[in-house]
Write a protein that holds these residues in place. Sequence first.
Motif, PDB file in Angstrom:
ATOM      1  N   ASP A 160     -67.955 -97.950-131.389  1.00  0.00           N
ATOM      2  CA  ASP A 160     -66.285 -98.080-131.139  1.00  0.00           C
ATOM      3  C   ASP A 160     -64.969 -97.472-132.662  1.00  0.00           C
ATOM      4  O   ASP A 160     -65.652 -98.081-133.232  1.00  0.00           O
ATOM      5  N   ILE A 161     -64.547 -96.298-132.422  1.00  0.00           N
ATOM      6  CA  ILE A 161     -63.855 -95.930-133.662  1.00  0.00           C
ATOM      7  C   ILE A 161     -62.412 -96.157-133.379  1.00  0.00           C
ATOM      8  O   ILE A 161     -61.508 -95.242-132.813  1.00  0.00           O
ATOM      9  N   PRO A 162     -61.285 -96.451-133.676  1.00  0.00           N
ATOM     10  CA  PRO A 162     -60.115 -96.503-132.924  1.00  0.00           C
ATOM     11  C   PRO A 162     -59.406 -95.581-134.256  1.00  0.00           C
ATOM     12  O   PRO A 162     -59.387 -95.380-134.947  1.00  0.00           O
ATOM     13  N   GLY A 163     -57.934 -95.127-133.667  1.00  0.00           N
ATOM     14  CA  GLY A 163     -57.010 -94.338-135.035  1.00  0.00           C
ATOM     15  C   GLY A 163     -57.216 -93.681-133.934  1.00  0.00           C
ATOM     16  O   GLY A 163     -57.375 -92.482-133.712  1.00  0.00           O
ATOM     17  N   ARG A 164     -56.052 -92.462-135.112  1.00  0.00           N
ATOM     18  CA  ARG A 164     -56.082 -90.825-134.788  1.00  0.00           C
ATOM     19  C   ARG A 164     -56.414 -89.926-135.304  1.00  0.00           C
ATOM     20  O   ARG A 164     -56.293 -90.480-137.473  1.00  0.00           O
ATOM     21  N   LEU A 200     -63.486 -86.512-138.555  1.00  0.00           N
ATOM     22  CA  LEU A 200     -64.909 -86.696-139.679  1.00  0.00           C
ATOM     23  C   LEU A 200     -65.113 -88.252-139.946  1.00  0.00           C
ATOM     24  O   LEU A 200     -66.183 -88.280-141.083  1.00  0.00           O
ATOM     25  N   TYR A 201     -64.511 -89.353-140.377  1.00  0.00           N
ATOM     26  CA  TYR A 201     -64.617 -90.892-140.750  1.00  0.00           C
ATOM     27  C   TYR A 201     -65.932 -91.242-139.561  1.00  0.00           C
ATOM     28  O   TYR A 201     -66.898 -91.231-140.249  1.00  0.00           O
ATOM     29  N   ALA A 202     -66.188 -90.511-138.402  1.00  0.00           N
ATOM     30  CA  ALA A 202     -67.215 -90.544-137.328  1.00  0.00           C
ATOM     31  C   ALA A 202     -68.801 -90.284-137.781  1.00  0.00           C
ATOM     32  O   ALA A 202     -69.080 -90.504-137.086  1.00  0.00           O
ATOM     33  N   TYR A 203     -68.180 -88.967-138.144  1.00  0.00           N
ATOM     34  CA  TYR A 203     -69.225 -88.019-138.925  1.00  0.00           C
ATOM     35  C   TYR A 203     -69.807 -88.325-139.729  1.00  0.00           C
ATOM     36  O   TYR A 203     -71.048 -88.416-139.993  1.00  0.00           O
ATOM     37  N   ASP A 204     -69.187 -88.947-140.718  1.00  0.00           N
ATOM     38  CA  ASP A 204     -69.859 -89.229-141.755  1.00  0.00           C
ATOM     39  C   ASP A 204     -70.409 -90.210-141.723  1.00  0.00           C
ATOM     40  O   ASP A 204     -71.491 -91.127-142.340  1.00  0.00           O
ATOM     41  N   ASP A 236     -61.033 -90.466-123.628  1.00  0.00           N
ATOM     42  CA  ASP A 236     -60.736 -90.765-122.347  1.00  0.00           C
ATOM     43  C   ASP A 236     -61.822 -89.428-121.500  1.00  0.00           C
ATOM     44  O   ASP A 236     -61.211 -88.271-121.107  1.00  0.00           O
ATOM     45  N   GLU A 237     -62.991 -89.129-122.318  1.00  0.00           N
ATOM     46  CA  GLU A 237     -63.718 -87.608-121.584  1.00  0.00           C
ATOM     47  C   GLU A 237     -64.958 -88.015-121.039  1.00  0.00           C
ATOM     48  O   GLU A 237     -65.820 -87.260-120.758  1.00  0.00           O
ATOM     49  N   ASN A 238     -65.036 -89.365-120.178  1.00  0.00           N
ATOM     50  CA  ASN A 238     -65.884 -89.914-119.019  1.00  0.00           C
ATOM     51  C   ASN A 238     -66.398 -89.105-118.697  1.00  0.00           C
ATOM     52  O   ASN A 238     -67.734 -88.919-118.326  1.00  0.00           O
ATOM     53  N   ASP A 239     -65.413 -88.638-117.545  1.00  0.00           N
ATOM     54  CA  ASP A 239     -65.741 -88.078-116.265  1.00  0.00           C
ATOM     55  C   ASP A 239     -67.290 -86.969-116.728  1.00  0.00           C
ATOM     56  O   ASP A 239     -67.888 -85.753-115.680  1.00  0.00           O
ATOM     57  N   ASP A 250     -66.353 -93.603-129.539  1.00  0.00           N
ATOM     58  CA  ASP A 250     -65.490 -93.859-128.953  1.00  0.00           C
ATOM     59  C   ASP A 250     -63.886 -94.063-129.022  1.00  0.00           C
ATOM     60  O   ASP A 250     -64.169 -95.330-129.997  1.00  0.00           O
ATOM     61  N   ASN A 251     -63.474 -93.201-129.079  1.00  0.00           N
ATOM     62  CA  ASN A 251     -61.359 -93.033-129.512  1.00  0.00           C
ATOM     63  C   ASN A 251     -60.906 -93.457-129.054  1.00  0.00           C
ATOM     64  O   ASN A 251     -60.412 -93.334-128.519  1.00  0.00           O
ATOM     65  N   GLU A 252     -61.519 -94.909-128.731  1.00  0.00           N
ATOM     66  CA  GLU A 252     -59.955 -95.749-127.697  1.00  0.00           C
ATOM     67  C   GLU A 252     -59.728 -94.966-126.813  1.00  0.00           C
ATOM     68  O   GLU A 252     -58.601 -94.566-125.523  1.00  0.00           O
ATOM     69  N   SER A 253     -61.469 -94.090-125.387  1.00  0.00           N
ATOM     70  CA  SER A 253     -60.775 -94.575-124.016  1.00  0.00           C
ATOM     71  C   SER A 253     -60.141 -95.241-123.660  1.00  0.00           C
ATOM     72  O   SER A 253     -60.966 -96.858-123.477  1.00  0.00           O
ATOM     73  N   GLN A 254     -60.058 -95.152-122.230  1.00  0.00           N
ATOM     74  CA  GLN A 254     -59.289 -96.168-121.335  1.00  0.00           C
ATOM     75  C   GLN A 254     -59.847 -96.908-120.433  1.00  0.00           C
ATOM     76  O   GLN A 254     -59.672 -97.975-120.597  1.00  0.00           O
ATOM     77  N   VAL A 255     -61.583 -96.139-120.311  1.00  0.00           N
ATOM     78  CA  VAL A 255     -62.316 -97.240-119.207  1.00  0.00           C
ATOM     79  C   VAL A 255     -63.218 -97.227-120.987  1.00  0.00           C
ATOM     80  O   VAL A 255     -63.679 -95.430-121.421  1.00  0.00           O
TER      81      VAL A 255
END
Length: 542
Positions: free
Chosen positions: A60-64, A68-72, A12-15, A36-41
Motif C-alpha cells: 500500500d502506498i498512499p498519496g498523489r 517514483l517513490y514506489a519504483y525506488d 482503481d485499475e482492479n478490472d 496499491d495507490n489508494e484504490s477504492q477496492v
Amino acid sequence: MDYLSLCLICKDENDYLSEWLDYHILMGVDRFYIYDNESQVSLRETLKEYIEREWVVVMDIPGRGVQLYAYDHCLQTFGMYTRWMGFIDTDEFLVPKNCLDLKELLREYEQYGGLAVSSLFFGSSGHRERPAAGQISGYTLRTHETFHGNTLTKCIIRPDRTWMPYSPHDFTYKDNFWCVNEGFLRVDNQDFPNHIEKIQLNHYFCRSENEIELKFRRRRGDTGGTWPRTRFDVINHLATFQDTTILKNLATLINESEINRDIQMELPVSASLLEKMAAMACARRPSPLEFSPPHDVMFRVEIANFLDIEAQFKAIEERGDQEEIKIWIQKKIQILPQRLTLYIDLAVCYLNLNDPSNAWQVLGQAWQIAPNSYTSLFGMTFYFLRIKNFAMAEKTCRLLLEMAPHDLTFLGFMTEAMIGQERWEEALKIGLPVVQLAGTLGGELPDRMGVFLIKKMADHLLEKKDFEKAVLLWEAGVRCEPGNLNVLLELVQVLVQKGDQVAARQRLAQAQALAPQDERVKALLKQVARLPYGAKTHKHKK
C-alpha cells in the motif's frame, strides 16, 4: 532467486489486472510487485488468489504523484530477489517478437544495466465502452512507428546495477553500467528512436472513450497532474495501423499448450481469450517466496532529495533564467555524474548564453563517458548546427542516421545541414518527404524541422517558380500545425503566387475562423479578390 519480475503502481485499475497478470505469466514473468495507490477496492481483495499462489506481492502506498517513490522502494526492497525487474503500467504489455518467453530474450542482454523497450501507442479502435474481450483483443489499431510518442521507452533493469529511477521511463545506473535498446545501442534518456524488431511495448493508452474520462479523474501517477484531452484525440486520430502481433503470440501459445490441446484458436478472437489465458496461467506455479514482505513503504532519503531538487529545477526552468539554470544543472551533475543527458543539457544552456567554448568542453566530457553514443552525437549535432558548422553537423548526423535511418528528427538535422551548405537539391530530397510524412501522420514537426526550415525550402522553390512543391511543403506544415495562423497565411501567400484563387479562398476562410480581425488576413482577402475568378494555375509564357 527469480529471473524476471514486474513492478506496477495503480489506482482503481482492479478490472484490468487479471488480464495483465495472466498474459505476463504466460510470457515468463516470475513475480509481480504491485503498489496499491489508494484504490477504492483494495487490491489485496481483488488479487487474493494471485497473492495466495505467491505470484503477487501487494504494497500500500498512499498519496498523489508517488510513482517514483514506489519504483525506488521496489528496486531497493525487492530488487535483491530478482535478476531482472521491469517497470510498466496496467495498460502496457511486453510483446516479444521472435520468441514466446521474455526470459529467453533477456539472456542476450546480461552484460548491461537494463533494456529499453520501445512503445507503440494504441487508440480506442472505435470503442465507446470497455470491450468485453479485454485490452489485448479489443484494441488492435495503433499509431505508426514514426509517431513522436513512440520514441518513449520503458525499462527492464538489472537491480544490482541500478541506483534509482530518474523518471517512470528511465533509470540512473551504477558506474560502468548503462541501458541499451534491443539493437544494443546505448540509451541514456526516456526518448529514443523506435526499434521494434525483437520486442515492443503495446501501450493501450486511450482504451475506450468512457475509460478516457476515468483516466482524467484518476490523474497521473508520476506528477499527480491531469492528462491533456488533446493527447488522447491525437492518438485516436493517428491509430489506424492494424497490429495483431500480441494475438498471434497468444494463438501460438494456446494452440501448443497441453491444457488446450483440443482447442485451435484462430484470429479474430473474442472474450474467450481471457478464459483461455486464465486457464493456462492457473496451470503454472511460481517459485516459493524467499522473504516476508514489509508491512509499510518507507521512502529512501536519496529519492526524496532527488525529487525535491527536480521540483525546484522545474520552477527555475519556467522562469527561463539561463544563468540560474546553468548553476542547477551543474548541481545535478555533481549528484549524478554518470547521467549523460545532463551534460547535453548544460551544453545547450551554454549555447543559449552565447558561450560555445564551454559548451564544447562539456560535450567533450559527455564524449569521454560514452563516445559515439546516440546522446553524445545528438548533442554534438545540435552544437554544430547552432555554431553554423554545417559540414561537421552533416558528419555527426550521418552517424545518427546509421542508428535510426528513418528518424524524423535526425532527417530534420540533415536537412538543415544541407541548407546551411546551400545544397538545395539534397535538402529538398530529404526535407520535403519528411514534412509530408509528418503531415500525413498528423504529428508534430520534428525538432529542427520547424516552420523556419519549411520557409527556407519553400522560398527557394518560389525563386525557381516551383509553386507545386512549395504548396506541398506548406500544406504539410498546416497539417502538422493546424492552429498556427502564420503557417496558414504562408500557404495562402504561395497559393496567391500560384494563382489558385479557389484554394486560396478556402484556406483564407480557415484563417478568418482563427483570427477574424487579423490585418494580414484582411489584406490577403483583398489580394485574392483581384485574382481571375476560378483561376487554379499560374503559367509563365515566353
